[in-house]
Design a protein around this motif. Structure first.
Motif, PDB file in Angstrom:
ATOM      1  N   LEU A 185       0.828  -1.205   0.000  1.00  0.00           N
ATOM      2  CA  LEU A 185       0.000   0.000   0.000  1.00  0.00           C
ATOM      3  C   LEU A 185       0.862   1.255   0.000  1.00  0.00           C
ATOM      4  N   LYS A 186       1.935   1.239   0.777  1.00  0.00           N
ATOM      5  CA  LYS A 186       2.833   2.388   0.808  1.00  0.00           C
ATOM      6  C   LYS A 186       3.450   2.624  -0.570  1.00  0.00           C
ATOM      7  N   ALA A 187       3.890   1.540  -1.216  1.00  0.00           N
ATOM      8  CA  ALA A 187       4.485   1.666  -2.547  1.00  0.00           C
ATOM      9  C   ALA A 187       3.450   2.124  -3.570  1.00  0.00           C
ATOM     10  N   LEU A 188       2.242   1.596  -3.458  1.00  0.00           N
ATOM     11  CA  LEU A 188       1.173   1.993  -4.370  1.00  0.00           C
ATOM     12  C   LEU A 188       0.852   3.473  -4.230  1.00  0.00           C
ATOM     13  N   ALA A 189       0.792   3.947  -2.994  1.00  0.00           N
ATOM     14  CA  ALA A 189       0.495   5.359  -2.756  1.00  0.00           C
ATOM     15  C   ALA A 189       1.587   6.248  -3.322  1.00  0.00           C
ATOM     16  N   GLU A 190       2.844   5.839  -3.152  1.00  0.00           N
ATOM     17  CA  GLU A 190       3.962   6.617  -3.695  1.00  0.00           C
ATOM     18  C   GLU A 190       3.916   6.630  -5.216  1.00  0.00           C
ATOM     19  N   TYR A 191       3.606   5.475  -5.799  1.00  0.00           N
ATOM     20  CA  TYR A 191       3.519   5.388  -7.261  1.00  0.00           C
ATOM     21  C   TYR A 191       2.393   6.273  -7.767  1.00  0.00           C
ATOM     22  N   ALA A 192       1.213   6.205  -7.102  1.00  0.00           N
ATOM     23  CA  ALA A 192       0.054   6.966  -7.542  1.00  0.00           C
ATOM     24  C   ALA A 192       0.312   8.461  -7.459  1.00  0.00           C
ATOM     25  N   SER A 193       0.977   8.899  -6.413  1.00  0.00           N
ATOM     26  CA  SER A 193       1.229  10.332  -6.263  1.00  0.00           C
ATOM     27  C   SER A 193       2.178  10.839  -7.336  1.00  0.00           C
ATOM     28  N   ALA A 194       3.031   9.956  -7.838  1.00  0.00           N
ATOM     29  CA  ALA A 194       4.002  10.367  -8.854  1.00  0.00           C
ATOM     30  C   ALA A 194       3.508  10.140 -10.279  1.00  0.00           C
ATOM     31  N   SER A 195       2.732   9.074 -10.483  1.00  0.00           N
ATOM     32  CA  SER A 195       2.431   8.658 -11.855  1.00  0.00           C
ATOM     33  C   SER A 195       0.954   8.407 -12.137  1.00  0.00           C
ATOM     34  N   GLY A 196       0.078   8.626 -11.172  1.00  0.00           N
ATOM     35  CA  GLY A 196      -1.332   8.329 -11.389  1.00  0.00           C
ATOM     36  C   GLY A 196      -1.676   6.948 -10.861  1.00  0.00           C
ATOM     37  N   GLU A 197      -2.799   6.422 -11.307  1.00  0.00           N
ATOM     38  CA  GLU A 197      -3.282   5.154 -10.774  1.00  0.00           C
ATOM     39  C   GLU A 197      -2.350   3.998 -11.130  1.00  0.00           C
ATOM     40  N   SER A 198      -2.250   3.071 -10.208  1.00  0.00           N
ATOM     41  CA  SER A 198      -1.322   1.955 -10.336  1.00  0.00           C
ATOM     42  C   SER A 198      -2.033   0.719 -10.873  1.00  0.00           C
ATOM     43  N   PRO A 199      -1.356  -0.096 -11.671  1.00  0.00           N
ATOM     44  CA  PRO A 199      -1.920  -1.372 -12.086  1.00  0.00           C
ATOM     45  C   PRO A 199      -1.839  -2.383 -10.948  1.00  0.00           C
ATOM     46  N   PRO A 200      -2.454  -3.545 -11.095  1.00  0.00           N
ATOM     47  CA  PRO A 200      -2.363  -4.565 -10.042  1.00  0.00           C
ATOM     48  C   PRO A 200      -0.918  -5.010  -9.817  1.00  0.00           C
ATOM     49  N   LYS A 201      -0.683  -5.579  -8.664  1.00  0.00           N
ATOM     50  CA  LYS A 201       0.654  -6.057  -8.320  1.00  0.00           C
ATOM     51  C   LYS A 201       0.574  -7.517  -7.876  1.00  0.00           C
ATOM     52  N   TRP A 202       1.446  -8.335  -8.440  1.00  0.00           N
ATOM     53  CA  TRP A 202       1.554  -9.741  -8.035  1.00  0.00           C
ATOM     54  C   TRP A 202       2.928  -9.993  -7.433  1.00  0.00           C
ATOM     55  N   ASP A 203       2.986 -10.939  -6.497  1.00  0.00           N
ATOM     56  CA  ASP A 203       4.256 -11.404  -5.940  1.00  0.00           C
ATOM     57  C   ASP A 203       4.136 -12.878  -5.584  1.00  0.00           C
ATOM     58  N   ILE A 204       5.260 -13.565  -5.576  1.00  0.00           N
ATOM     59  CA  ILE A 204       5.345 -14.919  -5.033  1.00  0.00           C
ATOM     60  C   ILE A 204       5.942 -14.794  -3.637  1.00  0.00           C
ATOM     61  N   THR A 205       5.243 -15.346  -2.632  1.00  0.00           N
ATOM     62  CA  THR A 205       5.704 -15.245  -1.249  1.00  0.00           C
ATOM     63  C   THR A 205       5.730 -16.632  -0.606  1.00  0.00           C
ATOM     64  N   ASP A 206       6.044 -16.662   0.675  1.00  0.00           N
ATOM     65  CA  ASP A 206       6.044 -17.909   1.449  1.00  0.00           C
ATOM     66  C   ASP A 206       6.928 -18.972   0.809  1.00  0.00           C
ATOM     67  N   GLY A 207       8.104 -18.552   0.386  1.00  0.00           N
ATOM     68  CA  GLY A 207       9.041 -19.503  -0.188  1.00  0.00           C
ATOM     69  C   GLY A 207       8.564 -20.161  -1.465  1.00  0.00           C
ATOM     70  N   GLY A 208       7.739 -19.439  -2.224  1.00  0.00           N
ATOM     71  CA  GLY A 208       7.247 -19.968  -3.494  1.00  0.00           C
ATOM     72  C   GLY A 208       5.929 -20.719  -3.393  1.00  0.00           C
ATOM     73  N   HIS A 209       5.295 -20.708  -2.217  1.00  0.00           N
ATOM     74  CA  HIS A 209       4.063 -21.479  -2.020  1.00  0.00           C
ATOM     75  C   HIS A 209       2.791 -20.664  -2.256  1.00  0.00           C
ATOM     76  N   THR A 210       2.913 -19.327  -2.336  1.00  0.00           N
ATOM     77  CA  THR A 210       1.721 -18.481  -2.406  1.00  0.00           C
ATOM     78  C   THR A 210       1.895 -17.380  -3.438  1.00  0.00           C
ATOM     79  N   LEU A 211       0.849 -17.170  -4.228  1.00  0.00           N
ATOM     80  CA  LEU A 211       0.795 -16.014  -5.124  1.00  0.00           C
ATOM     81  C   LEU A 211      -0.108 -14.974  -4.479  1.00  0.00           C
ATOM     82  N   ARG A 212       0.391 -13.749  -4.397  1.00  0.00           N
ATOM     83  CA  ARG A 212      -0.384 -12.664  -3.804  1.00  0.00           C
ATOM     84  C   ARG A 212      -0.683 -11.599  -4.848  1.00  0.00           C
ATOM     85  N   LEU A 213      -1.918 -11.127  -4.814  1.00  0.00           N
ATOM     86  CA  LEU A 213      -2.354 -10.040  -5.699  1.00  0.00           C
ATOM     87  C   LEU A 213      -2.848  -8.884  -4.843  1.00  0.00           C
TER      88      LEU A 213
END
Length: 260
Positions: A185-213
């Motif tokens: 959320l912090k990164a999204l807010a920083e991106y939005a303030s600089a560049s407008g609305e942000s696209p979705p963000k995905w990451d692999i977490t939990d040692g490769g066991h979980t995809l987060r959106l």
């Protein structure tokens, strides 16, 4: 019934542009890594988040009707809700969920169907208060719809689905972000303030066991009836307004999918 097409054309355009720009503009916020390798899970999580948020949007679009103290039966039934959600979802994704031939990831169809059913159950549970005349606030707002629907869906699927808010807009402790979500959320807010609305963000977490959106949410003009100015003044729910501005990042839809 609200004019869905008129209300959502700008929203649909924003989502189209976000989809086009996401790969090139959002790399600085995301450790893409193997998230790009899980195409089915990425698309499923995206569609779940959009369908979930479409239900929230439809509740918001019908808020004046829901809270109209001069009427008894509002006609805002689960079937009416479903029809509007399907239109909103198609505007945002180009996918007609009523058409079984529309191509979806194999894992997405049963999950989307069940999320829609659980969304309708939430609307059904509010029929009695909605249709009482003489009372303005019926307890059904986008936030309560989201909290209750997510709980119903997670109970059935085991999939983590939440609406979260940054600290300055947090009203319900159930919507408090975990550490990963707070950082995004912090990164999204920083991106939005600089560049407008942000696209979705995905990451692999939990040692490769979980995809987060994380699907970012922005305050629209309608949201400001409860969350805008004057800051501190009570809204219809009894909460003090936060003084939010139109277009400001208000939170996100967060999804966690287990990976094989």
């Amino acid at each position: 019934m609200p004019d869905v097409s008129r209300l959502l054309t700008p929203l649909a355009l924003r989502f189209t542009l976000m989809a086009v720009l996401s790969a090139s503009l959002f790399v600085s916020l995301s450790t893409w890594g193997r998230a790009q390798d899980h195409e089915q899970e990425r698309e499923t999580s995206r569609l779940l988040a959009i369908l979930f948020d479409s239900g929230r949007l439809v509740v918001g679009m019908n808020q004046d009707l829901i809270n109209d103290a001069s009427k008894g039966d509002k006609g805002f039934t689960p079937a009416v809700f479903e029809n509007q959600v399907l239109k909103v979802f198609e505007q945002r994704t180009g996918i007609n969920l009523s058409n079984s031939s529309d191509k979806l990831p194999a894992m997405a169809r049963p999950l989307l169907d069940r999320l829609l059913e659980e969304s309708k159950k939430t609307i059904e549970s509010y029929q009695a208060p909605i249709n009482i005349a003489g009372i303005s606030y019926k307890g059904l707002i986008p936030a309560t719809f989201g909290t209750e629907t997510a709980k119903r869906f997670e109970r059935w699927s085991g999939i983590y689905l939440r609406q979260i808010a940054p600290e300055k807009f947090l009203r319900n402790a159930k919507n408090k972000p975990d550490q990963y979500e707070a950082d995004v959320l912090k990164a999204l807010a920083e991106y939005a303030s600089a560049s407008g609305e942000s696209p979705p963000k995905w990451d692999i977490t939990d040692g490769g066991h979980t995809l987060r959106l994380m699907l970012p949410l922005y305050y629209s003009k309608a949201c400001l009836d409860c969350h805008g100015e004057p800051k501190g003044q009570r809204d219809i729910t009894g909460y003090p307004r936060e003084g939010a501005k139109e277009g400001e990042l208000g939170g996100a839809i967060s999804v966690k999918l287990p990976l094989k």
